[in-house]
Motif scaffolding. Structure first.
Motif, PDB file in Angstrom:
ATOM      1  N   PRO A 198      29.844  13.968 -31.189  1.00 38.94           N
ATOM      2  CA  PRO A 198      29.279  14.485 -29.857  1.00 38.94           C
ATOM      3  C   PRO A 198      30.309  13.759 -28.632  1.00 38.94           C
ATOM      4  CG  PRO A 198      27.924  12.992 -30.516  1.00 38.94           C
ATOM      5  CD  PRO A 198      28.655  13.073 -31.873  1.00 38.94           C
ATOM      6  N   VAL A 199      30.268  14.330 -27.651  1.00 42.16           N
ATOM      7  CA  VAL A 199      30.938  13.579 -26.437  1.00 42.16           C
ATOM      8  C   VAL A 199      29.798  12.748 -25.603  1.00 42.16           C
ATOM      9  CG1 VAL A 199      31.850  14.106 -23.984  1.00 42.16           C
ATOM     10  CG2 VAL A 199      32.699  15.495 -26.065  1.00 42.16           C
ATOM     11  N   VAL A 200      30.270  11.574 -25.581  1.00 46.79           N
ATOM     12  CA  VAL A 200      29.125  10.532 -24.937  1.00 46.79           C
ATOM     13  C   VAL A 200      29.651  10.274 -23.642  1.00 46.79           C
ATOM     14  CG1 VAL A 200      28.540   9.916 -27.209  1.00 46.79           C
ATOM     15  CG2 VAL A 200      30.384   8.565 -25.836  1.00 46.79           C
ATOM     16  N   ALA A 234      33.937  -1.768 -22.261  1.00 46.82           N
ATOM     17  CA  ALA A 234      32.807  -1.012 -22.911  1.00 46.82           C
ATOM     18  C   ALA A 234      33.233   0.006 -24.022  1.00 46.82           C
ATOM     19  CB  ALA A 234      31.547  -0.548 -22.023  1.00 46.82           C
ATOM     20  N   GLU A 235      34.206   0.492 -23.698  1.00 49.47           N
ATOM     21  CA  GLU A 235      34.875   1.707 -24.464  1.00 49.47           C
ATOM     22  C   GLU A 235      35.485   0.952 -25.710  1.00 49.47           C
ATOM     23  OE1 GLU A 235      37.683   4.941 -22.950  1.00 49.47           O
ATOM     24  OE2 GLU A 235      38.848   3.420 -23.929  1.00 49.47           O
ATOM     25  N   GLU A 236      36.159  -0.075 -25.382  1.00 51.09           N
ATOM     26  CA  GLU A 236      36.641  -0.844 -26.492  1.00 51.09           C
ATOM     27  C   GLU A 236      35.510  -1.065 -27.603  1.00 51.09           C
ATOM     28  OE1 GLU A 236      40.024  -2.221 -26.850  1.00 51.09           O
ATOM     29  OE2 GLU A 236      40.138  -0.438 -26.019  1.00 51.09           O
ATOM     30  N   GLN A 237      34.465  -1.596 -27.326  1.00 49.89           N
ATOM     31  CA  GLN A 237      33.436  -1.935 -28.135  1.00 49.89           C
ATOM     32  C   GLN A 237      32.737  -0.760 -28.928  1.00 49.89           C
ATOM     33  OE1 GLN A 237      32.560  -5.425 -28.056  1.00 49.89           O
ATOM     34  NE2 GLN A 237      34.256  -5.510 -26.685  1.00 49.89           N
ATOM     35  N   GLU A 238      32.640   0.421 -28.182  1.00 57.21           N
ATOM     36  CA  GLU A 238      32.001   1.410 -28.924  1.00 57.21           C
ATOM     37  C   GLU A 238      33.196   2.018 -30.067  1.00 57.21           C
ATOM     38  OE1 GLU A 238      29.182   3.661 -28.456  1.00 57.21           O
ATOM     39  OE2 GLU A 238      28.608   1.723 -28.131  1.00 57.21           O
ATOM     40  N   ILE A 239      34.565   1.944 -29.570  1.00 61.35           N
ATOM     41  CA  ILE A 239      35.527   2.491 -30.448  1.00 61.35           C
ATOM     42  C   ILE A 239      35.448   1.503 -31.840  1.00 61.35           C
ATOM     43  CG2 ILE A 239      37.942   2.822 -30.850  1.00 61.35           C
ATOM     44  CD1 ILE A 239      38.244   3.872 -27.950  1.00 61.35           C
ATOM     45  N   LEU A 240      35.358   0.499 -31.625  1.00 64.71           N
ATOM     46  CA  LEU A 240      35.367  -0.582 -32.704  1.00 64.71           C
ATOM     47  C   LEU A 240      34.007  -0.514 -33.308  1.00 64.71           C
ATOM     48  CD1 LEU A 240      37.284  -3.575 -31.418  1.00 64.71           C
ATOM     49  CD2 LEU A 240      37.933  -2.194 -33.172  1.00 64.71           C
ATOM     50  N   PHE A 241      32.838  -0.733 -32.822  1.00 65.91           N
ATOM     51  CA  PHE A 241      31.510  -0.960 -33.433  1.00 65.91           C
ATOM     52  C   PHE A 241      30.466   0.045 -33.057  1.00 65.91           C
ATOM     53  CE2 PHE A 241      33.864  -5.213 -33.324  1.00 65.91           C
ATOM     54  CZ  PHE A 241      33.782  -5.577 -34.672  1.00 65.91           C
ATOM     55  N   GLY A 242      30.862   1.129 -32.162  1.00 64.14           N
ATOM     56  CA  GLY A 242      29.758   1.941 -32.038  1.00 64.14           C
ATOM     57  C   GLY A 242      28.867   2.236 -33.336  1.00 64.14           C
ATOM     58  N   ALA A 243      27.694   2.603 -33.093  1.00 59.26           N
ATOM     59  CA  ALA A 243      26.599   2.823 -33.999  1.00 59.26           C
ATOM     60  C   ALA A 243      26.448   4.336 -34.325  1.00 59.26           C
ATOM     61  CB  ALA A 243      25.277   2.150 -33.615  1.00 59.26           C
ATOM     62  N   GLY A 244      27.042   5.234 -33.372  1.00 57.95           N
ATOM     63  CA  GLY A 244      27.020   6.698 -33.662  1.00 57.95           C
ATOM     64  C   GLY A 244      25.658   7.229 -33.423  1.00 57.95           C
ATOM     65  N   GLY A 245      25.411   8.511 -33.669  1.00 59.22           N
ATOM     66  CA  GLY A 245      24.094   9.074 -33.155  1.00 59.22           C
ATOM     67  C   GLY A 245      24.371  10.063 -31.920  1.00 59.22           C
ATOM     68  N   ALA A 246      23.412  10.398 -31.178  1.00 56.20           N
ATOM     69  CA  ALA A 246      23.588  11.563 -30.199  1.00 56.20           C
ATOM     70  C   ALA A 246      24.272  10.758 -28.916  1.00 56.20           C
ATOM     71  CB  ALA A 246      22.135  12.130 -29.880  1.00 56.20           C
ATOM     72  N   GLY A 251      31.875   4.176 -34.124  1.00 56.37           N
ATOM     73  CA  GLY A 251      33.166   3.291 -34.470  1.00 56.37           C
ATOM     74  C   GLY A 251      33.765   3.345 -35.687  1.00 56.37           C
ATOM     75  N   ILE A 252      35.107   2.830 -35.437  1.00 55.80           N
ATOM     76  CA  ILE A 252      35.936   2.882 -36.768  1.00 55.80           C
ATOM     77  C   ILE A 252      35.489   1.894 -37.760  1.00 55.80           C
ATOM     78  CG2 ILE A 252      38.352   2.082 -37.494  1.00 55.80           C
ATOM     79  CD1 ILE A 252      39.300   2.978 -34.698  1.00 55.80           C
ATOM     80  N   VAL A 253      34.855   0.728 -37.468  1.00 58.08           N
ATOM     81  CA  VAL A 253      34.531  -0.423 -38.186  1.00 58.08           C
ATOM     82  C   VAL A 253      33.320  -0.018 -39.281  1.00 58.08           C
ATOM     83  CG1 VAL A 253      33.610  -2.645 -38.607  1.00 58.08           C
ATOM     84  CG2 VAL A 253      35.585  -2.186 -37.021  1.00 58.08           C
ATOM     85  N   PRO A 254      32.300   0.721 -38.578  1.00 58.54           N
ATOM     86  CA  PRO A 254      31.268   1.060 -39.351  1.00 58.54           C
ATOM     87  C   PRO A 254      31.557   2.198 -40.399  1.00 58.54           C
ATOM     88  CG  PRO A 254      30.442   1.119 -37.267  1.00 58.54           C
ATOM     89  CD  PRO A 254      31.930   0.833 -37.051  1.00 58.54           C
ATOM     90  N   ALA A 384      34.769  11.365 -26.662  1.00 57.96           N
ATOM     91  CA  ALA A 384      34.718  11.502 -28.142  1.00 57.96           C
ATOM     92  C   ALA A 384      35.533  10.951 -29.117  1.00 57.96           C
ATOM     93  CB  ALA A 384      34.195  13.012 -28.798  1.00 57.96           C
ATOM     94  N   LEU A 385      35.090  10.329 -30.003  1.00 57.43           N
ATOM     95  CA  LEU A 385      36.060   9.481 -30.973  1.00 57.43           C
ATOM     96  C   LEU A 385      36.005  10.291 -32.365  1.00 57.43           C
ATOM     97  CD1 LEU A 385      38.026   7.306 -31.860  1.00 57.43           C
ATOM     98  CD2 LEU A 385      36.141   5.923 -32.681  1.00 57.43           C
ATOM     99  N   ALA A 386      36.947  10.688 -32.908  1.00 59.15           N
ATOM    100  CA  ALA A 386      36.934  11.532 -34.252  1.00 59.15           C
ATOM    101  C   ALA A 386      37.776  10.653 -35.068  1.00 59.15           C
ATOM    102  CB  ALA A 386      37.581  12.750 -34.104  1.00 59.15           C
TER     103      ALA A 386
END
Length: 404
Positions: A198-200, A234-246, A251-254, A384-386
């Motif tokens: 999803p787009v957040v 904040a975008e950096e943190q999400e791209i790296l460690f984002g938990a996902g969901g709606a 993120g990439i690391v998970p 959104a990150l794919a």
């Protein structure tokens, strides 16, 4: 009169002179218009102009007289001795005092103290507020910022939809082989999987007074820059460690593959771990294009020396950007990264889709902002990150044991 009274009188008379001069200017303009319209001046107008000229001359004379008296007082004050009751510095009173006349270094006995009374000294407390202004340093001293990097490593695209949907190849069993004539051909299998992300929205806002933003232009640009930086952080943190969901980026690391070294070299070092992680990506047929490390770990690697004390990787005089095993190295201050590392095919295995670029909007109608003359400044973006190939990323800890 003393100096202060004369100075106050001069200020009052100067104000009167300014007022009379302004009145005379206005009356002269009116007289010229009257003469132009009727061909002559009325007796009333002439009398008013004459009176203003007389008042101006008198006021100017008073100014000259008071100015001369002030100059005379200043000359007399210069000729006065130490006994005059005037404001002088402590040092000036000490040096000019009677007790110090004829005193020299040879006439002063050991441990002798000379006490000089200080009267009406010029001290900081005697200076009116605003006379001595504090020095104003230019600009605004801003907070330090972390260097951002992820959006520079991965590919970027655009979207007009609320979600990104794609079909991913999940597996490929390659059974191709040499087939004798007249025999059945081997069958290979390819599996696919559907993915959706999803787009957040990432956003924050700031309250400010309308007056301060109008009066201090640099503050407005600083707030704009800080809001945009906060959004990018904040975008950096999400791209790296984002938990996902709606409501979160996954993120990439998970999603990354766990580091599993293929073998353990002799006297294994963190440099070896990075190379083994690159090998793991290569085996997955997705060669790594970058390395992410914590600042602390990267400093330790750069300071590694050989038996002769020479740096193995770093060259203190080199201007070339940080690289290791031919790949660019990006250092981060994210605490979770210390003791860990991330390698991967950033350019081909992940893509960030922008739905709405980072933008700053100002409003004055939020709650009671209009009544209080406040403004609300909002900064937000949508994206959104794919992560198309999670196995292309390897995340792990330095010193991970080799799997049996």
């Amino acid at each position: 009169m003393d100096y202060k009274e004369l100075n106050d009188t001069l200020r009052s008379v100067s104000n009167d002179l300014t007022r009379v001069s302004d009145d005379l200017t206005r009356k002269a303009e009116a007289a010229m218009k009257e003469a132009k319209d009727s061909g002559e001046l009325s007796s009333k107008t002439k009398a008013e102009v004459d009176k203003l000229i007389t008042d101006q001359t008198a006021a100017a004379g008073k100014v000259d007289d008071i100015t001369a008296r002030l100059e005379d007082l200043e000359k007399k004050s210069v000729r006065r001795g130490p006994e005059a009751n005037e404001k002088r510095t402590v040092g000036a009173q000490f040096i000019g005092h009677e007790k110090l006349k004829g005193v020299n270094a040879s006439s002063i006995q050991a441990n002798q103290q000379i006490s000089v009374p200080v009267t009406n000294a010029l001290l900081s407390a005697s200076v009116a507020e605003g006379v001595v202004e504090p020095q104003r340093l230019p600009g605004i001293d801003q907070m330090p910022k972390q260097r951002l990097f992820i959006r520079d490593l991965i590919s970027t695209g655009r979207t007009t939809s609320p979600a990104i949907f794609w079909v991913q190849q999940a597996g490929f069993a390659n059974n191709a082989a040499v087939v004798p004539e007249g025999t059945k051909k081997p069958e290979s299998t390819i599996t696919f999987d559907t993915k959706i992300t999803p787009v957040v929205t990432i956003a924050h806002l700031f309250k400010a007074s309308k007056q301060i933003m109008d009066d201090f232009a640099q503050l407005q640009s600083t707030v704009d820059a800080e809001l945009r930086y906060g959004l990018a952080y904040a975008e950096e943190q999400e791209i790296l460690f984002g938990a996902g969901g709606a409501s979160n980026i996954e993120g990439i690391v998970p999603q990354a593959t766990e580091y599993a070294p293929a073998f353990a070299p002799t006297a294994r070092t963190p440099i070896d771990d990075i190379r083994l992680a690159i090998l793991q990506s290569q085996i997955a047929r997705l060669p790594a294009t970058g390395i992410v490390l914590h600042h602390m770990d990267w400093a330790k690697i750069e300071l590694t020396k050989d038996a002769d004390g020479r740096y193995i990787l770093a060259n203190p005089q080199s201007l070339i950007g940080p690289t290791m095993w031919g790949l660019p190295v990006v250092a981060t201050e994210v605490p979770e990264f210390e003791g860990n590392f991330l390698t991967g095919a950033f350019a081909s295995a992940a893509q960030f889709f922008v739905r709405e670029e980072a933008n700053v909007v100002v409003a004055t109608t939020n709650t009671d902002d209009f009544e209080k003359n406040m403004i609300t400044i909002r900064c937000e973006e949508r994206g959104a990150l794919a992560v198309k190939r999670p196995e292309a990323f390897v995340y792990g800890e330095f010193g991970t044991a080799v799997a049996p």
